[in-house]
Design a protein around this motif. Structure first.
Motif, short mmCIF file in Angstrom:
data_model
loop_
_atom_site.label_atom_id
_atom_site.label_comp_id
_atom_site.label_asym_id
_atom_site.label_seq_id
_atom_site.Cartn_x
_atom_site.Cartn_y
_atom_site.Cartn_z
N TYR A 121 0.84 -1.19 0.00
CA TYR A 121 0.00 0.00 0.00
C TYR A 121 0.88 1.24 0.00
CZ TYR A 121 -3.70 -3.23 1.22
OH TYR A 121 -4.58 -4.27 1.21
N THR A 122 0.63 2.12 -0.93
CA THR A 122 1.37 3.37 -1.00
C THR A 122 0.42 4.51 -0.68
OG1 THR A 122 0.95 3.54 -3.37
CG2 THR A 122 3.02 2.49 -2.69
N TYR A 123 0.99 5.65 -0.43
CA TYR A 123 0.21 6.79 0.01
C TYR A 123 0.48 7.96 -0.91
CZ TYR A 123 -0.67 10.97 2.81
OH TYR A 123 -1.07 12.20 3.24
N ALA A 124 -0.57 8.46 -1.50
CA ALA A 124 -0.49 9.67 -2.31
C ALA A 124 -1.63 10.57 -1.87
CB ALA A 124 -0.61 9.34 -3.80
N PRO A 125 -1.33 11.77 -1.38
CA PRO A 125 -2.39 12.66 -0.88
C PRO A 125 -3.53 12.88 -1.87
CG PRO A 125 -0.27 13.53 -0.28
CD PRO A 125 -0.01 12.36 -1.20
N ALA A 126 -3.23 12.86 -3.14
CA ALA A 126 -4.27 13.07 -4.14
C ALA A 126 -5.28 11.91 -4.18
CB ALA A 126 -3.66 13.25 -5.52
N ASP A 127 -4.88 10.76 -3.63
CA ASP A 127 -5.74 9.58 -3.65
C ASP A 127 -6.45 9.32 -2.33
OD1 ASP A 127 -4.93 9.12 -6.25
OD2 ASP A 127 -3.34 7.73 -5.68
N VAL A 128 -6.41 10.28 -1.43
CA VAL A 128 -7.00 10.09 -0.10
C VAL A 128 -8.08 11.12 0.15
CG1 VAL A 128 -6.50 10.20 2.37
CG2 VAL A 128 -4.89 9.09 0.84
N GLU A 129 -9.17 10.67 0.76
CA GLU A 129 -10.23 11.58 1.17
C GLU A 129 -10.46 11.40 2.67
OE1 GLU A 129 -14.03 12.38 -1.11
OE2 GLU A 129 -14.75 11.13 0.54
N ILE A 130 -10.36 12.49 3.43
CA ILE A 130 -10.60 12.47 4.87
C ILE A 130 -11.68 13.50 5.17
CG2 ILE A 130 -9.62 12.83 7.17
CD1 ILE A 130 -6.87 12.23 5.95
N VAL A 131 -12.71 13.05 5.90
CA VAL A 131 -13.79 13.94 6.30
C VAL A 131 -13.89 13.87 7.82
CG1 VAL A 131 -16.25 14.47 6.10
CG2 VAL A 131 -15.02 13.51 4.14
N PHE A 132 -13.76 15.02 8.48
CA PHE A 132 -13.89 15.10 9.94
C PHE A 132 -14.97 16.11 10.27
CE2 PHE A 132 -12.54 17.11 14.00
CZ PHE A 132 -12.77 16.02 14.82
N ASP A 133 -15.95 15.68 11.02
CA ASP A 133 -17.05 16.54 11.44
C ASP A 133 -17.74 17.19 10.23
OD1 ASP A 133 -18.74 17.64 13.36
OD2 ASP A 133 -17.48 19.42 13.62
N GLY A 134 -17.88 16.43 9.14
CA GLY A 134 -18.57 16.91 7.95
C GLY A 134 -17.74 17.77 7.02
N GLU A 135 -16.50 18.07 7.39
CA GLU A 135 -15.63 18.91 6.55
C GLU A 135 -14.52 18.07 5.93
OE1 GLU A 135 -14.52 22.85 7.75
OE2 GLU A 135 -15.72 22.63 9.57
N ILE A 136 -14.33 18.26 4.63
CA ILE A 136 -13.23 17.57 3.95
C ILE A 136 -11.94 18.24 4.38
CG2 ILE A 136 -12.18 17.03 1.73
CD1 ILE A 136 -15.03 16.99 0.56
N ILE A 137 -11.03 17.46 4.95
CA ILE A 137 -9.75 18.01 5.42
C ILE A 137 -8.58 17.37 4.69
CG2 ILE A 137 -10.63 18.70 7.68
CD1 ILE A 137 -9.30 16.15 8.80
N THR A 138 -8.80 17.02 3.45
CA THR A 138 -7.77 16.34 2.68
C THR A 138 -6.69 17.29 2.17
OG1 THR A 138 -9.44 14.76 2.00
CG2 THR A 138 -7.41 14.76 0.76
N PHE A 139 -7.01 18.54 1.95
CA PHE A 139 -6.03 19.47 1.39
C PHE A 139 -4.95 19.78 2.42
CE2 PHE A 139 -9.89 21.49 2.81
CZ PHE A 139 -9.46 22.49 3.68
N GLY A 140 -3.73 19.89 1.96
CA GLY A 140 -2.63 20.22 2.86
C GLY A 140 -1.95 19.03 3.49
N LEU A 141 -2.25 17.82 3.03
CA LEU A 141 -1.58 16.63 3.57
C LEU A 141 -0.11 16.66 3.20
CD1 LEU A 141 -4.21 13.90 2.73
CD2 LEU A 141 -3.56 14.66 5.01
N ASP A 142 0.74 16.25 4.12
CA ASP A 142 2.18 16.19 3.87
C ASP A 142 2.47 14.92 3.07
OD1 ASP A 142 4.91 15.99 3.88
OD2 ASP A 142 5.13 16.20 6.06
N PRO A 143 2.93 15.04 1.83
CA PRO A 143 3.16 13.85 1.00
C PRO A 143 4.37 13.02 1.45
CG PRO A 143 3.87 15.81 -0.15
CD PRO A 143 3.21 16.27 1.12
#
Length: 145
Positions: A9-31
């Motif tokens: 499994y590899t990690y690419a911020p562009a391929d991840v979606e995180i939602v916390f308390d109804g807000e998408i917080i995916t932008f700004g992930l450290d690659p």
């Protein structure tokens, strides 16, 4: 084992979606970092029988986990999370949030929890370059879908 192909499994911020308390917080992930989901208990525990000659496995009901996510220091997500962290007095229903994590490229399992809170804010770092800040969430009911 014929036909077995291990997956990496590899990690690419562009391929991840995180939602916390109804807000998408995916932008700004450290690659250059990772997203860590660590269960607080094993799925099964071993219970020896009274004779000590055998035992059984016991399914654990603990679905809690620690989730660590790193965001760039200059990401606007930090302002959102700091605000939610400051507003959490531990007594209001608004301090418990929902959390979903999904690898949109299909590599990782979809994780979801309805009882999540920010358990630790990042250390404050002052330096002449941008670094990442690690946020820690605790989920009492994390399930893999």
């Amino acid at each position: 084992m014929a036909g077995y192909k291990p997956q990496i499994y590899t990690y690419a911020p562009a391929d991840v979606e995180i939602v916390f308390d109804g807000e998408i917080i995916t932008f700004g992930l450290d690659p250059d970092s990772s997203i860590t989901v660590k269960r607080n208990a094993k799925k099964y525990s071993y219970v020896p029988d009274i004779s000590g000659q055998g035992g059984a496995r016991l399914l654990t009901s603990d679905n809690s986990a620690i989730i660590e996510v790193n965001f760039w220091q200059n990401s606007s997500v930090n302002s959102i999370l700091f605000k939610k962290y400051r507003e959490d007095d531990g007594q209001n229903i608004g301090s418990i949030s929902s959390f979903t994590f999904k690898d949109t490229a299909g590599g990782m399992a979809y994780q979801k929890a309805n009882n999540v809170w920010i358990s630790a804010s990042p250390d404050t770092i002052y330096q002449d370059s941008i670094t990442s800040l690690k946020w820690e969430f605790t989920a009492s009911d994390l399930t893999t879908i």
